[in-house]
Scaffold this motif. Structure first.
Motif, mmCIF file in Angstrom:
data_model
loop_
_atom_site.group_PDB
_atom_site.id
_atom_site.type_symbol
_atom_site.label_atom_id
_atom_site.label_comp_id
_atom_site.label_asym_id
_atom_site.label_seq_id
_atom_site.Cartn_x
_atom_site.Cartn_y
_atom_site.Cartn_z
ATOM 1 N N GLN A 29 0.834 -1.200 0.000
ATOM 2 C CA GLN A 29 0.000 0.000 0.000
ATOM 3 C C GLN A 29 0.871 1.253 0.000
ATOM 4 O OE1 GLN A 29 -3.352 0.158 -0.351
ATOM 5 N NE2 GLN A 29 -3.144 -2.045 -0.634
ATOM 6 N N LYS A 34 -4.079 4.655 -1.488
ATOM 7 C CA LYS A 34 -5.144 4.936 -0.527
ATOM 8 C C LYS A 34 -5.991 6.122 -0.992
ATOM 9 C CE LYS A 34 -2.709 3.056 3.439
ATOM 10 N NZ LYS A 34 -2.032 3.339 4.705
ATOM 11 N N LYS A 37 -8.245 4.867 -3.783
ATOM 12 C CA LYS A 37 -9.329 4.065 -3.221
ATOM 13 C C LYS A 37 -10.399 4.936 -2.569
ATOM 14 C CE LYS A 37 -6.721 -0.151 -2.328
ATOM 15 N NZ LYS A 37 -6.259 -1.085 -1.290
ATOM 16 N N SER A 38 -9.989 6.025 -1.961
ATOM 17 C CA SER A 38 -10.950 6.881 -1.264
ATOM 18 C C SER A 38 -11.885 7.628 -2.214
ATOM 19 C CB SER A 38 -10.227 7.872 -0.354
ATOM 20 O OG SER A 38 -9.536 8.833 -1.124
ATOM 21 N N VAL A 40 -13.058 6.353 -5.182
ATOM 22 C CA VAL A 40 -13.869 5.433 -5.988
ATOM 23 C C VAL A 40 -15.370 5.603 -5.750
ATOM 24 C CG1 VAL A 40 -14.393 2.988 -6.406
ATOM 25 C CG2 VAL A 40 -12.018 3.776 -6.377
ATOM 26 N N GLN A 48 -15.671 4.033 -11.789
ATOM 27 C CA GLN A 48 -15.397 3.214 -10.607
ATOM 28 C C GLN A 48 -14.740 1.904 -11.022
ATOM 29 O OE1 GLN A 48 -19.194 2.683 -8.664
ATOM 30 N NE2 GLN A 48 -18.829 4.392 -7.258
ATOM 31 N N SER A 52 -10.918 1.113 -10.075
ATOM 32 C CA SER A 52 -10.746 -0.055 -9.194
ATOM 33 C C SER A 52 -9.835 -1.087 -9.848
ATOM 34 C CB SER A 52 -12.102 -0.688 -8.878
ATOM 35 O OG SER A 52 -12.885 0.199 -8.130
ATOM 36 N N ILE A 55 -6.255 0.154 -9.703
ATOM 37 C CA ILE A 55 -5.712 -0.002 -8.356
ATOM 38 C C ILE A 55 -5.239 -1.434 -8.146
ATOM 39 C CG2 ILE A 55 -6.334 -0.047 -5.896
ATOM 40 C CD1 ILE A 55 -8.217 2.372 -6.541
ATOM 41 N N ARG A 56 -6.073 -2.385 -8.525
ATOM 42 C CA ARG A 56 -5.709 -3.804 -8.344
ATOM 43 C C ARG A 56 -4.499 -4.182 -9.190
ATOM 44 N NH1 ARG A 56 -7.481 -3.880 -3.740
ATOM 45 N NH2 ARG A 56 -9.711 -4.035 -3.459
#
Length: 144
Positions: A29, A34, A37-38, A40, A48, A52, A55-56
């Motif tokens: 991380q 972070k 993610k916040s 999304v 989204q 997402s 991020i993955r």
């Protein structure tokens, strides 16, 4: 049921799991991830999905890089139990897992840890030289 096992929980565990991520998550991380993610939940549905997935993918890349480094160069946190006995590693793993379990699951883990602790204590009592070696009394079919 309270865990009275003599096995200590690994360092870094025991705090609230919501704020104390598993070691692997803590290593991959970053502040940037972070932040992504916040945001999304505030994006429209198509964005989204795209953010997402991005991020993955970033997390997967970081994970792959972490393990490509080779055992000697990996983060010390991933090698925390490297020199421990298999029994100690199993005990520490159960303590780490316990933090994320439901109460009924925690009780099952506590029972296992208490059994392990009793077994270890009994093993040290019976390892005394005053007790004969009973390993030769087993029958060929595995029974005593």
């Amino acid at each position: 049921m309270e865990n009275r096992s003599g096995c200590d929980s690994p360092a870094g565990y025991g705090a609230d799991p919501a704020f104390d991520p598993p070691v692997l998550d803590a290593l991959i991380q970053s502040r940037d991830l972070k932040m992504l993610k916040s945001v999304v939940p505030y994006l429209d549905s198509s964005r989204q999905r795209m953010v997402s997935l991005a991020i993955r993918l970033i997390e997967l890349q970081k994970t792959l890089r972490l393990f490509e480094a080779g055992p000697g160069l990996q983060a010390a946190e991933l090698r925390i139990c490297e020199n421990n006995s298999p029994a100690e590693r199993a005990c520490r793993m159960l303590h780490a897992l316990r933090e994320y379990c439901q109460p009924a699951e925690q009780e099952s883990i506590d029972m296992f840890l208490n059994f392990f602790d009793m077994y270890s204590s009994c093993g040290s009592l019976f390892s005394d030289a005053s007790f004969p070696d009973m390993s030769g009394i087993r029958q060929p079919d595995g029974n005593f």
